[in-house]
Design a protein around this motif. Structure first.
Motif, PDB file in Angstrom:
ATOM      1  N   THR A 191       0.797  -1.226   0.000  1.00 13.70           N
ATOM      2  CA  THR A 191       0.000   0.000   0.000  1.00 13.70           C
ATOM      3  C   THR A 191       0.832   1.280   0.000  1.00 13.70           C
ATOM      4  OG1 THR A 191      -0.162  -0.023   2.410  1.00 13.70           O
ATOM      5  CG2 THR A 191      -1.948  -1.104   1.179  1.00 13.70           C
ATOM      6  N   ALA A 192       2.093   1.187   0.413  1.00 18.47           N
ATOM      7  CA  ALA A 192       2.938   2.378   0.480  1.00 18.47           C
ATOM      8  C   ALA A 192       4.413   1.985   0.451  1.00 18.47           C
ATOM      9  CB  ALA A 192       2.648   3.170   1.757  1.00 18.47           C
ATOM     10  N   TYR A 193       5.238   2.932   0.062  1.00 19.81           N
ATOM     11  CA  TYR A 193       6.688   2.729   0.100  1.00 19.81           C
ATOM     12  C   TYR A 193       7.111   2.421   1.528  1.00 19.81           C
ATOM     13  CZ  TYR A 193      11.509   4.042   0.915  1.00 19.81           C
ATOM     14  OH  TYR A 193      12.804   4.045   1.339  1.00 19.81           O
ATOM     15  N   SER A 194       8.035   1.479   1.669  1.00 22.14           N
ATOM     16  CA  SER A 194       8.652   1.163   2.951  1.00 22.14           C
ATOM     17  C   SER A 194      10.113   0.832   2.676  1.00 22.14           C
ATOM     18  CB  SER A 194       7.962  -0.048   3.587  1.00 22.14           C
ATOM     19  OG  SER A 194       8.717  -0.500   4.697  1.00 22.14           O
ATOM     20  N   ALA A 195      10.979   1.182   3.604  1.00 22.31           N
ATOM     21  CA  ALA A 195      12.392   0.853   3.466  1.00 22.31           C
ATOM     22  C   ALA A 195      12.664  -0.621   3.758  1.00 22.31           C
ATOM     23  CB  ALA A 195      13.229   1.734   4.389  1.00 22.31           C
ATOM     24  N   VAL A 221      26.288   3.435  -8.538  1.00 20.53           N
ATOM     25  CA  VAL A 221      25.882   2.650  -7.379  1.00 20.53           C
ATOM     26  C   VAL A 221      26.646   1.339  -7.301  1.00 20.53           C
ATOM     27  CG1 VAL A 221      23.548   3.612  -7.263  1.00 20.53           C
ATOM     28  CG2 VAL A 221      23.958   1.562  -8.623  1.00 20.53           C
ATOM     29  N   THR A 222      26.778   0.854  -6.085  1.00 18.71           N
ATOM     30  CA  THR A 222      27.264  -0.501  -5.829  1.00 18.71           C
ATOM     31  C   THR A 222      26.209  -1.164  -4.967  1.00 18.71           C
ATOM     32  OG1 THR A 222      29.588   0.114  -6.005  1.00 18.71           O
ATOM     33  CG2 THR A 222      29.078  -1.909  -4.788  1.00 18.71           C
ATOM     34  N   LEU A 223      25.527  -2.143  -5.569  1.00 17.19           N
ATOM     35  CA  LEU A 223      24.457  -2.879  -4.901  1.00 17.19           C
ATOM     36  C   LEU A 223      24.810  -4.353  -5.014  1.00 17.19           C
ATOM     37  CD1 LEU A 223      21.513  -0.884  -6.539  1.00 17.19           C
ATOM     38  CD2 LEU A 223      22.518  -0.507  -4.283  1.00 17.19           C
ATOM     39  N   THR A 224      25.463  -4.877  -3.990  1.00 11.86           N
ATOM     40  CA  THR A 224      26.009  -6.231  -4.068  1.00 11.86           C
ATOM     41  C   THR A 224      25.034  -7.319  -3.642  1.00 11.86           C
ATOM     42  OG1 THR A 224      27.003  -5.982  -1.885  1.00 11.86           O
ATOM     43  CG2 THR A 224      28.389  -5.429  -3.784  1.00 11.86           C
ATOM     44  N   THR A 225      23.932  -6.953  -2.997  1.00 13.54           N
ATOM     45  CA  THR A 225      22.908  -7.934  -2.629  1.00 13.54           C
ATOM     46  C   THR A 225      21.878  -7.967  -3.747  1.00 13.54           C
ATOM     47  OG1 THR A 225      23.270  -7.410  -0.299  1.00 13.54           O
ATOM     48  CG2 THR A 225      21.298  -8.652  -0.840  1.00 13.54           C
ATOM     49  N   ALA A 226      21.506  -9.158  -4.191  1.00 12.90           N
ATOM     50  CA  ALA A 226      20.616  -9.316  -5.345  1.00 12.90           C
ATOM     51  C   ALA A 226      19.271  -8.610  -5.150  1.00 12.90           C
ATOM     52  CB  ALA A 226      20.393 -10.793  -5.616  1.00 12.90           C
ATOM     53  N   PHE A 227      18.838  -7.926  -6.202  1.00  8.62           N
ATOM     54  CA  PHE A 227      17.543  -7.252  -6.209  1.00  8.62           C
ATOM     55  C   PHE A 227      16.828  -7.594  -7.513  1.00  8.62           C
ATOM     56  CE2 PHE A 227      20.690  -4.370  -7.937  1.00  8.62           C
ATOM     57  CZ  PHE A 227      20.071  -3.794  -9.040  1.00  8.62           C
ATOM     58  N   ASP A 228      15.489  -7.522  -7.485  1.00  7.62           N
ATOM     59  CA  ASP A 228      14.744  -7.926  -8.686  1.00  7.62           C
ATOM     60  C   ASP A 228      13.413  -7.203  -8.876  1.00  7.62           C
ATOM     61  OD1 ASP A 228      13.140  -9.061  -6.725  1.00  7.62           O
ATOM     62  OD2 ASP A 228      13.113 -11.052  -7.616  1.00  7.62           O
ATOM     63  N   ALA A 229      13.215  -6.074  -8.206  1.00 12.55           N
ATOM     64  CA  ALA A 229      11.933  -5.378  -8.331  1.00 12.55           C
ATOM     65  C   ALA A 229      12.083  -3.889  -8.080  1.00 12.55           C
ATOM     66  CB  ALA A 229      10.922  -5.964  -7.353  1.00 12.55           C
ATOM     67  N   VAL A 230      11.164  -3.137  -8.674  1.00  7.88           N
ATOM     68  CA  VAL A 230      11.062  -1.702  -8.420  1.00  7.88           C
ATOM     69  C   VAL A 230       9.620  -1.405  -8.034  1.00  7.88           C
ATOM     70  CG1 VAL A 230      10.606  -1.075 -10.849  1.00  7.88           C
ATOM     71  CG2 VAL A 230      11.565   0.636  -9.286  1.00  7.88           C
ATOM     72  N   LEU A 231       9.465  -0.585  -7.002  1.00  2.44           N
ATOM     73  CA  LEU A 231       8.152  -0.109  -6.590  1.00  2.44           C
ATOM     74  C   LEU A 231       8.013   1.324  -7.066  1.00  2.44           C
ATOM     75  CD1 LEU A 231       5.491  -0.322  -4.883  1.00  2.44           C
ATOM     76  CD2 LEU A 231       6.831   0.657  -2.984  1.00  2.44           C
ATOM     77  N   ILE A 232       6.994   1.579  -7.877  1.00  2.00           N
ATOM     78  CA  ILE A 232       6.664   2.943  -8.264  1.00  2.00           C
ATOM     79  C   ILE A 232       5.674   3.441  -7.222  1.00  2.00           C
ATOM     80  CG2 ILE A 232       5.678   4.445 -10.051  1.00  2.00           C
ATOM     81  CD1 ILE A 232       8.253   3.018 -10.956  1.00  2.00           C
ATOM     82  N   TYR A 233       5.955   4.613  -6.636  1.00  2.00           N
ATOM     83  CA  TYR A 233       5.072   5.143  -5.604  1.00  2.00           C
ATOM     84  C   TYR A 233       4.976   6.656  -5.706  1.00  2.00           C
ATOM     85  CZ  TYR A 233       9.237   6.403  -2.866  1.00  2.00           C
ATOM     86  OH  TYR A 233      10.413   6.960  -2.440  1.00  2.00           O
ATOM     87  N   ASN A 234       3.927   7.196  -5.095  1.00  2.00           N
ATOM     88  CA  ASN A 234       3.637   8.621  -5.150  1.00  2.00           C
ATOM     89  C   ASN A 234       4.159   9.308  -3.892  1.00  2.00           C
ATOM     90  OD1 ASN A 234       2.487  11.172  -5.223  1.00  2.00           O
ATOM     91  ND2 ASN A 234       0.504  10.447  -5.976  1.00  2.00           N
ATOM     92  N   SER A 235       5.302   9.960  -4.002  1.00  2.00           N
ATOM     93  CA  SER A 235       5.893  10.603  -2.827  1.00  2.00           C
ATOM     94  C   SER A 235       5.164  11.895  -2.452  1.00  2.00           C
ATOM     95  CB  SER A 235       7.391  10.861  -3.035  1.00  2.00           C
ATOM     96  OG  SER A 235       7.595  11.799  -4.064  1.00  2.00           O
ATOM     97  N   SER A 236       4.288  12.399  -3.323  1.00  2.00           N
ATOM     98  CA  SER A 236       3.488  13.587  -3.016  1.00  2.00           C
ATOM     99  C   SER A 236       2.245  13.252  -2.213  1.00  2.00           C
ATOM    100  CB  SER A 236       3.033  14.283  -4.302  1.00  2.00           C
ATOM    101  OG  SER A 236       4.125  14.725  -5.053  1.00  2.00           O
ATOM    102  N   SER A 237       1.892  11.976  -2.180  1.00  2.00           N
ATOM    103  CA  SER A 237       0.644  11.566  -1.539  1.00  2.00           C
ATOM    104  C   SER A 237       0.918  10.438  -0.543  1.00  2.00           C
ATOM    105  CB  SER A 237      -0.365  11.124  -2.602  1.00  2.00           C
ATOM    106  OG  SER A 237      -1.622  10.836  -2.030  1.00  2.00           O
TER     107      SER A 237
END
Length: 163
Positions: A57-61, A108-124
Motif C-alpha cells: 500500500t505504500a513505500y517502505s524501506a 551505485v554498488t548494490l552487491t545484494t541481489a535485487f529484482d523489483a522496483v516499486l513505483i510510488y507517489n511521494s506527493s501523496s
C-alpha cells in the motif's frame, strides 16, 4: 518471500478518490481546477528476499536495497507524459501511462541481489502504485537503468482496460 509484479490494489481504489495526479489533462482534476500540478513519483529497488506485491500500500524501506550511491526511496520518475486513452470500440478502451524517461540509478554498488522496483507517489503519503519485476541483478560501481516501454495501449507501464 518473493516480489510479484502487479498494479497495487490500493492504487486502483485511490484513483477513484483522486489521490494520484500523473499529468495535466484537458479535464479538471484535484487541486487547482485551472492549473493542476503533477505529483512526484519515485522508483525504489527491492531485494530478491523482499515481499512487495499487489497488497503493498505504500513505500517502505523494509526490503529495499542499500549500498554505495543508492539513496533510500529510490530515484524520481520523470513524469512529463500525461496519461492518455484509446477506445477500441463502443464498449472497450484502455487508459495508459509510461514515465517519459528511463529510471537510472547512477554510480551505485548494490552487491545484494535485487529484482523489483516499486513505483510510488511521494506527493501523496508515499502511496504505492505498482510493482515491476525483472531478473535478479547486482551492480558494482556502475549504473543500473530500467528502460521504460513505449507509451502505447499494449505496452505502457500502467494500463487500465475495459473489455
Amino acid at each position: 518471500m518473493a516480489n510479484t509484479q502487479s498494479m497495487c490494489t490500493s492504487f486502483m481504489s485511490e484513483l477513484m478518490y483522486g489521490y494520484h495526479q500523473f499529468g495535466q489533462p484537458t479535464l479538471t482534476s484535484r487541486g487547482s481546477l485551472t492549473a493542476p500540478t503533477n505529483d512526484t513519483f519515485k522508483g525504489a529497488l527491492y531485494l530478491t528476499t523482499a515481499t512487495i506485491n499487489a497488497s503493498t500500500t505504500a513505500y517502505s524501506a523494509t526490503g529495499e536495497v542499500s549500498g554505495t550511491g543508492y539513496t533510500a526511496g529510490g530515484v524520481a520518475v520523470t513524469n512529463a507524459t500525461a496519461p492518455t486513452y484509446s477506445n477500441t470500440s463502443s464498449t472497450a478502451g484502455t487508459a495508459y501511462w509510461t514515465p517519459s524517461a528511463s529510471l537510472s540509478y547512477t554510480s551505485v554498488t548494490l552487491t545484494t541481489a535485487f529484482d523489483a522496483v516499486l513505483i510510488y507517489n511521494s506527493s501523496s503519503s508515499n502511496k504505492a502504485v505498482s510493482v515491476h519485476t525483472f531478473g535478479s541483478q547486482t551492480v558494482t560501481a556502475g549504473t543500473f537503468t530500467l528502460t521504460m516501454p513505449s507509451n502505447t495501449t499494449s505496452t505502457a507501464l500502467i494500463r487500465l482496460a475495459t473489455t
